[in-house]
Design an enzyme around this catalytic site. Sequence first.
Site, PDB file in Angstrom:
ATOM      1  N   ASN A 152      72.088 -70.129 116.741  1.00  0.00           N
ATOM      2  CA  ASN A 152      70.798 -70.634 117.202  1.00  0.00           C
ATOM      3  C   ASN A 152      70.560 -70.413 118.685  1.00  0.00           C
ATOM      4  O   ASN A 152      69.418 -70.342 119.132  1.00  0.00           O
ATOM      5  CB  ASN A 152      70.667 -72.127 116.876  1.00  0.00           C
ATOM      6  N   THR A 238      63.007 -89.590  95.241  1.00  0.00           N
ATOM      7  CA  THR A 238      61.734 -88.973  94.862  1.00  0.00           C
ATOM      8  C   THR A 238      61.471 -87.728  95.698  1.00  0.00           C
ATOM      9  O   THR A 238      61.575 -87.758  96.925  1.00  0.00           O
ATOM     10  CB  THR A 238      60.585 -89.975  95.052  1.00  0.00           C
ATOM     11  N   CYS A 326      71.934 -81.580 131.350  1.00  0.00           N
ATOM     12  CA  CYS A 326      72.093 -82.158 132.681  1.00  0.00           C
ATOM     13  C   CYS A 326      72.091 -83.676 132.622  1.00  0.00           C
ATOM     14  O   CYS A 326      71.254 -84.286 131.972  1.00  0.00           O
ATOM     15  CB  CYS A 326      70.951 -81.682 133.573  1.00  0.00           C
TER      16      CYS A 326
END
Length: 387
Positions: A152, A238, A326
Amino acid sequence: MRPIYLDNNATTRVDAEVLQAMLPFFADVFGNASSMHDAGATAGAAINVARRQLQALIGAKFDPEITFTSGGTESNNAAILSGLEAMPERTEIVTSAVEHPAVLTLCTHLEKTRGTKVHKVPVDHQGRLDLDAYQDALTHRVAIVSIMWANNETGTIFPVVKLAEMAKKVGAIFHTDAVQAIGKLPIDLKSTAIDMLSLSAHKFHGPKGVGALYIKRGVPFHALIKGGHQERDRRAGTENTPGIVGLGKAAELALDCMDKDNAIIRSFRDRLEKGLLERVPQVFVMGDPVTRLPNTTSIAFEGVGGEAMQFLLNRHGIACSSGSACTSRSLSTSHVLKAMGTPHRQAVGAVRFSLSGYNCEEDIDRVLRVIPAVVKKLRESRPVFAG
């Protein structure tokens, strides 16, 4: 000022045709696909259409080999945990050092909680898998191998077809995280030894929150989510009918447009790289320069911070991704660049640009006008990072 979105490996815009295909299933065709009445049957039929659309994109031999999930993370977890459960006499996993956290975090958890031995195969400076180390890790103690199809961050493509054949020789199940490959690379699973494959719709202009796990017929599978009998007892709950319909439509469009779109996207990517290398000193392209995704470039701007670069580009309406994380106390590089042995002074300045068919030539022109000035500003205001 028109925004320029160059972070398509993070997520993509939902295609207009995908959205239109989904809309009826929110209000008009809202039945539960498990129900026996007409409303349920209509929803179930739409899900079956989507299954066949995805089957065509990935070259599965049988449409029941596709199980719909909530996305890549669930699919990765389900595949790895099932592989261990299916082969309890085997207690080892083989993966790579540059996998997505959806794989690596689970492997670390299994090491700590189950004592599972995890082999993290190293990569070289271009992010290519060490095939000798991979071969050495393959023993009859390995239950499952999980190697990504394409990275990626760098876009480097792994030879997963060959890797799967090697895994089969020791009887291990082979899984690949193909989240970044689907819709960008031609895939024909029926001609491979790949047992399981994960994908996520939002990476190829489908909706978020829906994905799939390919499970080759005959491969033992133990469901991660228990409950009802949906998805042939492989994934309870579902079905997300609108999302699944959107995934199917996105798969259909990807299959139709992949070759044409990739040629254009690759030309824009290459033009962006060439322009930056010509205009900005001390710039390096990370990853395999040839065997990589057509839309991805990871570029290290030495002497600047990737997060600062991302921040300033965002102010110019350009969205991209930083290769560093960072904090107030430290500046750390991505695990992918660390595994590649990238010098710290380069890795902290890494920025990923990932394009799509929605980008145009004017986008590249504007980025090439903006970035040299941004880099110059950052280099003048911040010290060069020591590695």
